[in-house]
Design a protein around this motif. Sequence first.
Motif, PDB file in Angstrom:
ATOM      1  N   ILE A 124       1.474  15.952  -9.442  1.00  0.00           N
ATOM      2  CA  ILE A 124       1.230  15.163  -8.236  1.00  0.00           C
ATOM      3  C   ILE A 124       1.880  15.877  -7.063  1.00  0.00           C
ATOM      4  O   ILE A 124       3.062  16.227  -7.113  1.00  0.00           O
ATOM      5  N   PHE A 130      -3.492  10.646  -6.287  1.00  0.00           N
ATOM      6  CA  PHE A 130      -2.373   9.730  -6.479  1.00  0.00           C
ATOM      7  C   PHE A 130      -1.809   9.289  -5.130  1.00  0.00           C
ATOM      8  O   PHE A 130      -1.566   8.116  -4.896  1.00  0.00           O
ATOM      9  N   PHE A 146      -3.745  15.882  -9.825  1.00  0.00           N
ATOM     10  CA  PHE A 146      -4.489  14.843  -9.112  1.00  0.00           C
ATOM     11  C   PHE A 146      -5.121  15.435  -7.864  1.00  0.00           C
ATOM     12  O   PHE A 146      -5.506  14.713  -6.960  1.00  0.00           O
ATOM     13  N   TYR A 186      -4.094   6.864  -3.484  1.00  0.00           N
ATOM     14  CA  TYR A 186      -3.945   5.498  -3.978  1.00  0.00           C
ATOM     15  C   TYR A 186      -2.679   4.860  -3.424  1.00  0.00           C
ATOM     16  O   TYR A 186      -2.658   3.680  -3.066  1.00  0.00           O
ATOM     17  N   LEU A 187      -1.626   5.663  -3.357  1.00  0.00           N
ATOM     18  CA  LEU A 187      -0.353   5.158  -2.849  1.00  0.00           C
ATOM     19  C   LEU A 187      -0.512   4.593  -1.443  1.00  0.00           C
ATOM     20  O   LEU A 187      -0.095   3.473  -1.148  1.00  0.00           O
TER      21      LEU A 187
END
Lengths: 483, 498
Positions: free
Chosen positions: B75, B135, B198, B138-139
Amino acid sequence: MSYVDFAALLPLLITSTAAVILMIAIAIRRNHKAAAAISLIGLAAALASLAAASSILPRQVTTLFILDSYSFLYMAILLFAAAFVFLFAYDYLKCRREQPEEFYLLVLLATTGAMVLAVSRNFASFFLGLELLSVALYALIAYVRSESISIEAGIKYLVLAASSSSVLLFGLALIYAESGSMELSQFTTAMSRTAGRADSLLLMMGLMLVLTGVGFKLAIVPFHLWTPDVYEGAPLPVTAFIATVSKGGMFALLLRWFHVNSGALAGAPALVLSVIAVASMLAGNLLALRQTNVKRILAYSSIAHMGYLLVALLAGGALGAPAATYYLTAYMVTILGAFGVMTVLSGPRWEAASIESYRSLFWQKPLLAAAFTTMLLSLAGIPLTAGFLGKFYVLTAGASESRWVLLFTLIASSTIGLFYYLRIVVVMYAQPADPDTMVDAHTLPLPLPAALALVALTGLVLLLGIYPASLWDTIVAVTRDLG
Amino acid sequence: MILPSLVLILIGGGIASGIAARRSVVVARWIAVASVLANLSMCFGIWMAHLDRSQSSTARWFVECDFAWIPQFGIRIHLAIDGLSLALLLLTYFLGVMAVLSSWTEIQERVGFFHFNLLWVLAGITGVFLAVDLFVFYLFWELMLVPMYFLIGIWGHERRIYAATKFFLFTQLSGLLMLVAIIALAVLHHQSTGVFTFDYEQLMQTALSPRTARLLMLGFLVAFLVKLPAFPLHTWLPDAHTEAPTAGSVVLAGLLLKTGAYGMIRFVLPFFPGPSHELAPIMMTIGVVGILYGAVLAVGQTDLKRLVAYTSVSHMGFVLLGVFAGNQIALEGAVVQMISHGISTGALFILAGLLQERMHTREISAMGGLWETMPALSGAGLVFAMASLGLPGLGDFVGEFLVLLGAYRANVPLTVLATLGLLAATLYGLRFAQNAFQGPNPHHWKLPDIRPREWAVLGLMMACLLWIGLYPQPVLKTVRSSLAAAQQRALPQEIVRR
């Protein structure tokens, strides 16, 4: 036993010695400050001995104990959790007219029991640890004797825990009768054995009975019925202790002996555990929806969180055990913080348990409300908190092993869960209707030890949510040899 | 470093504004304006520097930055900006300034915490438009929810708690489905290549079986369709938009809805070209249903903010139609529609806020003949109502026209039906303008007319709409190359034909 064996056992020896010293000190002269100091020093010494003894790992001491980096990590987590419980308990006990010293004694004993669970490799040590933990908890739950609800909870726990212990003991006996071995590694063998073979029937029955006992301590469906009442009745620091140390020690044992590293769990045990996991996630979150007591809400939410942990356990594979450990750590930090805030807000006569006692907290104590919000968001799994990364790891572990049913249950139920966490948040941020109706609790001064503990826990929740890399590396390293 | 600072300025500005409000409310407001303006000017700088390069340049991103974050799972904090994100960021900061200015007198309580939340929402949106690590995407996607929840839940109108909770639950559930899809994609990539990542460009190369691709696409699509919102998943929107304070409605309608459309263009089309081609007819149908449904319901609303909310459903139907029409023209139309809808709907919500501040009601039936007492404000209202119904010369027309032009090449019957939506739009637009501003003044309103600050806000928005309506070329030129890149994978044959 050699000196090295003793050195490896030092953490356990130190905590039990601290309990003995404390007992003598109480007999000589009662002093709350001294009791707290002795217990905290004991915990600190045990932590230091963990660091000192880590060079001689892994080491098996007699047939009873296995001391490896896995159990050391768990012991460290349990010791830290117990220390936080002490910090919160100090002022809680101070403002109550109970004799506070024995509280520390009992918590030290229970912590020792939980640590024994984490290091045991034999039925005997397993049961000893369990009973040490349970017996201390009976007294702890009913510690505030002026409250009838507390006594009721203590009795309830006593009856149920005693019967679940006997069921567990019977299960152990069955396994011993079948296999002739007292090793806990029987569990692992039984878990990975293919179902349906006649000779494994006794073994399987024994395993199920053992799961009953374990499930009771973890409070997973259908062994969860005691949870809301005991959470509600127990004094807040004890509730925090049950939610963290008691469950943590038992989960350490479960994860070590039921986890199958290579190849997924199969057969009856996996099926049973999957059903338990799904039922826990759904029941916990659904039952929490209509509660108005924050302690009960957190009790039901703990049932759901144990379900999430089981998802990671069931996923297995290379990621399952680290994910479960990370999730448990995150959960313990978070729930300690949540109960910590509640403890701080409790007055000498009552506890801040009803959801109404949090009304417009944010406008009177913004920092405390922010800490509580952080904890609740972490429980709900919102990014930048420990709970989110825990959930991410669990989901990744599950996806790697294609456990889709469990994953979708997890998603659905955590969305349900979000609802009741938000309910508490909403109340905290509601506009104060009238300055006169301000909840008195919000005017209490903040005790220093608890405030420091809260700062540390909030920091940890954010740290674990933003920079997980180093803890994750440690966890992966210590869980590599499991299963 | 310029990209992380876009996020950090807003986060820092939010904290500073929250602290400053203890001393002086005005300072807190100015800090908020200043931090959003700083970002606006930085984006403007990037825009000026890269305006000329269009298709000729080969590099995918204008500016990029990349740090390791969680190495075990590959990530990375990988942010990048291209024409599409740049255009949407400019919109974000423009509307951000407008949102702060429009709540200058409306918000009087907890001013610091209000601006803290407002700036953090903007920071989350910035992150969504910049992230090219799934990732991190999405965060930020989740991160913009929490402050938005507080904005609605604390400063909203009567049913704010219900609306805020509904909004949060809808987006959270769909977001978690997307998270599972993201994780599954990363795990599949890991299983086929042995590398955990990701990263946007690496995950795009993942080989997927058609069935897996379809399932994963659904995971992403649910999140984006809820956010957009598309027809059966839109029910959170009227509540949230109606109950939110003005700034909240502006940010919701102008920006949060755009993240859904952005996600489709950025992720769904290039990641799952096969399934998006397969599902295109269904998606276009959903879009058309949304256009008609939203427009028809808007006609029947009596609450001004609810009316505007339903027009959003209708306008977002055009975006969905354009995204899945499968050609460059429709896609460009969809982006223009996103931007001009952001401005025109934002302006309508600001207008509704101004009216509510003066009249303490949002009921259209309680208005009437306002032209008599507030000629300037009513004139502005008429302009934005016309923009919303798609009058040529204003921004929305360009978007809708391009979408219909492109969709016509893909599916004639659906395009014809979508055009009917424009008819309904005329109905609700004119009905609103007539009932609120024209005619006699039965309630004998005597209200103060528009103030200079409000003039500045509405005037700037009008100018932007006119600019996009009359000369959309700069916008189209900015987004064209990134839209082409999104479609290159989706529909190579289309590129060849052009």
